[in-house]
Design a protein around this motif. Sequence first.
Motif, short mmCIF file in Angstrom:
data_model
loop_
_atom_site.label_atom_id
_atom_site.label_comp_id
_atom_site.label_asym_id
_atom_site.label_seq_id
_atom_site.Cartn_x
_atom_site.Cartn_y
_atom_site.Cartn_z
N ILE A 54 0.83 -1.20 0.00
CA ILE A 54 0.00 0.00 0.00
C ILE A 54 0.87 1.25 0.00
O ILE A 54 0.61 2.22 -0.74
N GLN A 55 1.91 1.27 0.82
CA GLN A 55 2.79 2.44 0.85
C GLN A 55 3.47 2.66 -0.50
O GLN A 55 3.65 3.80 -0.94
N ASN A 56 3.85 1.57 -1.17
CA ASN A 56 4.46 1.72 -2.49
C ASN A 56 3.47 2.23 -3.52
O ASN A 56 3.82 3.00 -4.42
N TYR A 57 2.20 1.82 -3.39
CA TYR A 57 1.18 2.36 -4.27
C TYR A 57 1.02 3.85 -4.06
O TYR A 57 0.93 4.64 -5.01
N PHE A 58 0.98 4.26 -2.79
CA PHE A 58 0.85 5.70 -2.51
C PHE A 58 2.07 6.47 -3.00
O PHE A 58 1.96 7.61 -3.44
N HIS A 59 3.23 5.84 -2.93
CA HIS A 59 4.45 6.48 -3.40
C HIS A 59 4.36 6.80 -4.90
O HIS A 59 4.88 7.82 -5.36
N ARG A 60 3.67 5.93 -5.63
CA ARG A 60 3.56 6.11 -7.08
C ARG A 60 2.28 6.83 -7.49
O ARG A 60 2.03 7.06 -8.68
N PHE A 61 1.46 7.20 -6.53
CA PHE A 61 0.15 7.78 -6.82
C PHE A 61 0.29 9.10 -7.59
O PHE A 61 1.06 9.98 -7.22
N GLN A 62 -0.41 9.20 -8.69
CA GLN A 62 -0.43 10.42 -9.50
C GLN A 62 -1.88 10.84 -9.70
O GLN A 62 -2.78 10.00 -9.79
N ALA A 63 -2.11 12.13 -9.77
CA ALA A 63 -3.46 12.62 -9.99
C ALA A 63 -3.43 13.88 -10.84
O ALA A 63 -2.57 14.74 -10.64
N ASP A 64 -4.35 13.98 -11.77
CA ASP A 64 -4.49 15.16 -12.61
C ASP A 64 -5.87 15.75 -12.37
O ASP A 64 -6.89 15.14 -12.69
N ILE A 65 -5.89 16.94 -11.80
CA ILE A 65 -7.14 17.60 -11.44
C ILE A 65 -7.71 18.29 -12.67
O ILE A 65 -7.02 19.07 -13.34
N SER A 66 -8.98 18.05 -12.96
CA SER A 66 -9.61 18.67 -14.13
C SER A 66 -10.41 19.91 -13.73
O SER A 66 -10.55 20.84 -14.54
#
Length: 279
Positions: free
Chosen positions: A9-21
């Motif tokens: 889970i921590q590794n997933y959060f480390h790679r988490f990307q988000a693009d706000i529209s």
Amino acid sequence: MKLSYRTIIQNYFHRFQADISIAAFSAPKSGLAMEQDSEFYRLWFIKEGEGILTQDGRDYATKPGQLLLLPPGKQSFVAGHKRPNGVYWCHFRASIGDMEMFDLLNLPLIVYPNEQVYVRTQFERLIDVYRSSLITRELRLRSALFELMAVYLEYGRISEDSLRQVEPLEKIDRVLEYIEENLSGPIGVEELAKLAYLHPNYFISYFKNIVGYAPTQYVNMRRVERAKQLLESPSCNISEVAEMVGMQNHYLSRMFKQQTGVTPSRYRQIYMGKNQGRP
């Protein structure tokens, strides 16, 4: 939570990307019915008013102070009649590897955080930055969104029971446990692949997709993390630490510096309070 699940889970959060529209504040009229079919995630914070949200055929009562994460798909919302309505909201795209975060973690739709003023402030910040022309706009947008997502996830109480039901995590769990138990010795990709009942060639991409790192890279990372723990104890010299994490001295020093920017001996000095005035 088990170390293996926490690591994933921590590794997933480390790679988490988000693009706000888009980010905004809305005040739906009493009784207004809205239906959306969106490809975006939607984050809502109910400032005031009540309503009924329908998601996947189930109705949810919305109330002031709730923070909602709505997955892509169709939802409908009917604003209540009794009080004025006010909702902070934003739309964003987000995926981690090939698996959507919301589906993977089996997160709740609604949480009720204690940090009401903080959440409202972060949303107002998000909206202000969205409307700005700052050169740092994208950084500040993501910073505000990540703060809101962190609050949501902390109150979402990721369930270990729900993680056990995810087949890819169950397979990788066996592999990660084996790695933790055998960091002092040789660990080959073939033996790890056998634990997951996969061909070695397929296992490498499978492991990387879930964990975020290739198996060998992950093993080296865990060895360096274990070395950090051992270096924090004055009873182990650096040669003993290297042996306990399955590395030769020179290799440990090289890997340790690659991952931390300092040598094992310098790390120990810093941890033991012997900083000597240099970073």
